[in-house]
Design a protein around this motif. Sequence first.
Motif, mmCIF file in Angstrom:
data_model
loop_
_atom_site.group_PDB
_atom_site.id
_atom_site.type_symbol
_atom_site.label_atom_id
_atom_site.label_comp_id
_atom_site.label_asym_id
_atom_site.label_seq_id
_atom_site.Cartn_x
_atom_site.Cartn_y
_atom_site.Cartn_z
ATOM 1 N N CYS A 276 0.839 -1.195 0.000
ATOM 2 C CA CYS A 276 0.000 0.000 0.000
ATOM 3 C C CYS A 276 0.879 1.251 0.000
ATOM 4 O O CYS A 276 1.964 1.272 0.606
ATOM 5 N N THR A 285 -7.019 -8.593 6.103
ATOM 6 C CA THR A 285 -8.159 -9.491 5.928
ATOM 7 C C THR A 285 -7.714 -10.915 6.186
ATOM 8 O O THR A 285 -6.511 -11.193 6.299
ATOM 9 N N GLN A 290 -6.091 -5.465 2.100
ATOM 10 C CA GLN A 290 -6.692 -4.543 1.144
ATOM 11 C C GLN A 290 -6.093 -3.156 1.354
ATOM 12 O O GLN A 290 -5.915 -2.704 2.493
ATOM 13 N N CYS A 291 -5.788 -2.475 0.245
ATOM 14 C CA CYS A 291 -5.327 -1.098 0.293
ATOM 15 C C CYS A 291 -6.510 -0.188 -0.063
ATOM 16 O O CYS A 291 -7.035 -0.256 -1.186
ATOM 17 N N VAL A 292 -6.970 0.600 0.876
ATOM 18 C CA VAL A 292 -8.146 1.447 0.666
ATOM 19 C C VAL A 292 -7.741 2.917 0.755
ATOM 20 O O VAL A 292 -6.788 3.282 1.463
ATOM 21 N N THR A 397 -16.928 -8.390 -1.354
ATOM 22 C CA THR A 397 -16.783 -7.092 -0.691
ATOM 23 C C THR A 397 -18.147 -6.415 -0.697
ATOM 24 O O THR A 397 -18.722 -6.177 -1.766
ATOM 25 N N PHE A 423 -14.971 -7.042 4.090
ATOM 26 C CA PHE A 423 -14.118 -7.839 3.224
ATOM 27 C C PHE A 423 -14.283 -9.299 3.662
ATOM 28 O O PHE A 423 -13.823 -9.692 4.732
#
Length: 429
Positions: A276, A285, A290-292, A397, A423
């Motif tokens: 990320c 997760t 996850q890169c948000v 998702t 997720f």
Amino acid sequence: MIIMEFMLNMKAIRVIVLMMTLHQFALVSTQECPSTHDLLNSLRQVEKMLAVHETSYQQGVRSLRKKISALHNSTMAIFKMASCPKPDPPSNGRRLGRVFGVGHEVHFLCRPGYELIGPRTRVCLETLKWSGQQPMCRELNRTTNSLASFSSAVSSFATSAALSASSSTSSPFLASSPTSSSPSSSIRPSNCTHFLGSTHCTCDVGFTISGRDNNICTDIDECHLFPLAQPGRLCIHQCINTPGSFHCVCPSGYSLARDGRSCTDIDECENHSHNCTADQLCVNTFGGFQCVTVECPKTKNASYVKTSPMRCERNPCMFGDRACNQAPNSISFHFLAVVSNMSAPRVLFRVSAARVLGDTLRFGLGGGHGQGHFSVQRSGRQTGTLLLVTPIKGPATLEAEVEMSELERNTLLGRYLTKVTLFVSPYMF
């Protein structure tokens, strides 16, 4: 025999004492009126004879105890001589069995996460030596290269073990089947011991004995006996059968737990193994990450500013701008990681008001995907709860929006929006 001889001697002594006593009284009875003095003399003589016999009896008991002790010591010495030396347990393992006499067996086990290399059972032979070779415990590796080197070690050990067994057993299977020493083979010769004219054949743990003369050991496929879909499964994800045993494998993103059967999620965000960027948020997760990017919404009715990494606040509205006043006062973002097919109903998130200015507080489910899976319920005077009402099969998702509205005499004072993103892992662990 010593005990019977001693008992017969004691019986003869009692008979002699009784006869002598009767004889004394018979002599006394021939007189017309025995005096008190004569009776006392007779009783004293009987008392002396009994004391002598009691001393003789005690000496006999002591002698008998010494003979029994000597016999016991000589017997134990014979048993101690006919035993094998105490075998050492393997490193990271343990030994089962405390009797090391000829014909007795000892068994070896490894700690969870380790694989036993070598025989699981060894027998004390007539030569006072243990059958087979000393086993060892090797740690299970998770990568393919490690697994290849592990198989190579098993191969070299199994070959040397087979050569050793061929010199100490008379099983014809070794000569007829050259593939029996292969580590990947599920068939190997049994361990036979000849003792007192009889033959006793055994197999290592994880094998079952077969063949016409019990000279063959066939591997037991533990993974087939305990499938993943049934209770009592050996592995939570994947089971790989090995000769005489098995080992478990976890999917990418997991590590094998200390019990050797469960899988533990790897937190890529904590150990900094993610990719990320600096302006992205890493969310761990189950089985990955996850890169948000948290961004404030852009609308023509209102403008927002980011006041924290997970919160956006609305700028003040112009006086009389009804459209702006209808927009949410704040928008909060939350990210949850869940497993696949999680049981429902289940509480996922709670939204609470720090303080209430109006006379009414309402909670509801706003827009977003997956509305059929979620529901919002009132759980307190100032708290609303987001519920999962139907299971979700991953990977997936989904997003849910929990809206909290504050009113005064049915007039809207403010709206507060909480966006919850789920997720869902492809696995149930």
